[in-house]
Write a protein that holds these residues in place. Sequence first.
Motif, PDB file in Angstrom:
ATOM      1  N   LEU A  31       0.880  -1.162   0.000  1.00 20.65           N
ATOM      2  CA  LEU A  31       0.000   0.000   0.000  1.00 20.65           C
ATOM      3  C   LEU A  31       0.915   1.209   0.000  1.00 20.65           C
ATOM      4  O   LEU A  31       1.775   1.337   0.874  1.00 20.65           O
ATOM      5  CB  LEU A  31      -0.890  -0.003   1.242  1.00 20.65           C
ATOM      6  CG  LEU A  31      -1.714  -1.272   1.454  1.00 20.65           C
ATOM      7  CD1 LEU A  31      -2.450  -1.200   2.781  1.00 20.65           C
ATOM      8  CD2 LEU A  31      -2.676  -1.475   0.314  1.00 20.65           C
ATOM      9  N   VAL A  32       0.764   2.081  -0.970  1.00 23.79           N
ATOM     10  CA  VAL A  32       1.704   3.193  -1.133  1.00 23.79           C
ATOM     11  C   VAL A  32       0.987   4.538  -1.049  1.00 23.79           C
ATOM     12  O   VAL A  32      -0.172   4.672  -1.411  1.00 23.79           O
ATOM     13  CB  VAL A  32       2.467   3.099  -2.473  1.00 23.79           C
ATOM     14  CG1 VAL A  32       3.354   1.879  -2.501  1.00 23.79           C
ATOM     15  CG2 VAL A  32       1.527   3.083  -3.653  1.00 23.79           C
ATOM     16  N   SER A  33       1.712   5.505  -0.533  1.00 22.54           N
ATOM     17  CA  SER A  33       1.232   6.881  -0.493  1.00 22.54           C
ATOM     18  C   SER A  33       2.443   7.786  -0.633  1.00 22.54           C
ATOM     19  O   SER A  33       3.583   7.314  -0.665  1.00 22.54           O
ATOM     20  CB  SER A  33       0.492   7.169   0.817  1.00 22.54           C
ATOM     21  OG  SER A  33       1.404   7.256   1.881  1.00 22.54           O
ATOM     22  N   SER A  34       2.213   9.064  -0.657  1.00 24.14           N
ATOM     23  CA  SER A  34       3.336   9.995  -0.791  1.00 24.14           C
ATOM     24  C   SER A  34       4.235   9.991   0.433  1.00 24.14           C
ATOM     25  O   SER A  34       5.380  10.409   0.374  1.00 24.14           O
ATOM     26  CB  SER A  34       2.814  11.408  -1.055  1.00 24.14           C
ATOM     27  OG  SER A  34       1.977  11.803   0.017  1.00 24.14           O
ATOM     28  N   SER A  35       3.737   9.491   1.558  1.00 23.23           N
ATOM     29  CA  SER A  35       4.553   9.491   2.778  1.00 23.23           C
ATOM     30  C   SER A  35       5.226   8.158   3.055  1.00 23.23           C
ATOM     31  O   SER A  35       6.014   8.049   3.993  1.00 23.23           O
ATOM     32  CB  SER A  35       3.693   9.888   3.980  1.00 23.23           C
ATOM     33  OG  SER A  35       2.636   8.970   4.133  1.00 23.23           O
ATOM     34  N   GLY A  36       4.948   7.131   2.253  1.00 26.79           N
ATOM     35  CA  GLY A  36       5.617   5.863   2.484  1.00 26.79           C
ATOM     36  C   GLY A  36       4.826   4.686   1.946  1.00 26.79           C
ATOM     37  O   GLY A  36       3.856   4.851   1.227  1.00 26.79           O
ATOM     38  N   ALA A  37       5.272   3.498   2.324  1.00 23.68           N
ATOM     39  CA  ALA A  37       4.637   2.265   1.863  1.00 23.68           C
ATOM     40  C   ALA A  37       4.525   1.291   3.028  1.00 23.68           C
ATOM     41  O   ALA A  37       5.357   1.290   3.937  1.00 23.68           O
ATOM     42  CB  ALA A  37       5.448   1.646   0.744  1.00 23.68           C
ATOM     43  N   VAL A  38       3.493   0.473   2.978  1.00 29.36           N
ATOM     44  CA  VAL A  38       3.267  -0.542   4.001  1.00 29.36           C
ATOM     45  C   VAL A  38       3.065  -1.873   3.291  1.00 29.36           C
ATOM     46  O   VAL A  38       2.271  -1.961   2.343  1.00 29.36           O
ATOM     47  CB  VAL A  38       2.012  -0.214   4.850  1.00 29.36           C
ATOM     48  CG1 VAL A  38       1.713  -1.327   5.828  1.00 29.36           C
ATOM     49  CG2 VAL A  38       2.175   1.108   5.560  1.00 29.36           C
ATOM     50  N   LEU A  39       3.780  -2.883   3.722  1.00 32.59           N
ATOM     51  CA  LEU A  39       3.616  -4.216   3.167  1.00 32.59           C
ATOM     52  C   LEU A  39       2.257  -4.768   3.582  1.00 32.59           C
ATOM     53  O   LEU A  39       1.910  -4.761   4.765  1.00 32.59           O
ATOM     54  CB  LEU A  39       4.730  -5.138   3.673  1.00 32.59           C
ATOM     55  CG  LEU A  39       4.652  -6.596   3.241  1.00 32.59           C
ATOM     56  CD1 LEU A  39       4.806  -6.717   1.725  1.00 32.59           C
ATOM     57  CD2 LEU A  39       5.721  -7.400   3.957  1.00 32.59           C
ATOM     58  N   ALA A  40       1.478  -5.212   2.622  1.00 31.82           N
ATOM     59  CA  ALA A  40       0.189  -5.838   2.930  1.00 31.82           C
ATOM     60  C   ALA A  40       0.473  -7.295   3.271  1.00 31.82           C
ATOM     61  O   ALA A  40       0.973  -8.050   2.439  1.00 31.82           O
ATOM     62  CB  ALA A  40      -0.744  -5.737   1.732  1.00 31.82           C
ATOM     63  N   SER A  41       0.171  -7.682   4.495  1.00 30.65           N
ATOM     64  CA  SER A  41       0.520  -9.028   4.941  1.00 30.65           C
ATOM     65  C   SER A  41      -0.694  -9.883   5.303  1.00 30.65           C
ATOM     66  O   SER A  41      -0.543 -11.083   5.508  1.00 30.65           O
ATOM     67  CB  SER A  41       1.469  -8.955   6.134  1.00 30.65           C
ATOM     68  OG  SER A  41       0.869  -8.243   7.189  1.00 30.65           O
ATOM     69  N   ASP A  42      -1.873  -9.306   5.372  1.00 35.64           N
ATOM     70  CA  ASP A  42      -3.069 -10.073   5.700  1.00 35.64           C
ATOM     71  C   ASP A  42      -3.419 -10.982   4.527  1.00 35.64           C
ATOM     72  O   ASP A  42      -3.655 -10.511   3.416  1.00 35.64           O
ATOM     73  CB  ASP A  42      -4.226  -9.124   6.007  1.00 35.64           C
ATOM     74  CG  ASP A  42      -5.484  -9.857   6.377  1.00 35.64           C
ATOM     75  OD1 ASP A  42      -6.309 -10.082   5.470  1.00 35.64           O
ATOM     76  OD2 ASP A  42      -5.635 -10.210   7.562  1.00 35.64           O
TER      77      ASP A  42
END
Length: 82
Positions: A31-42
Amino acid sequence: MPHPAPFWASVHPSERLADTPVVRRAGHWWLVSSSGAVLASDRAFTGELDRFATDMAAANRAVADLHNERHASDTPVREARR
């Protein structure tokens, strides 16, 4: 020494899944945005993303096929010379 830019800093709109803030890289959904990214793990969520991506690819192929069929029907057919 400058640090290399994180991968999400170079996400192009064409890489996103159907204009969503989701990108698949190296076999993982992010999941990406201008402030960073988060790994989708669910697993349930990533499974839905996989199904959605598959459906989008099938829809894109169907539209391309329709476009090609229309283009082929618009092209005049030359009669064979006798």
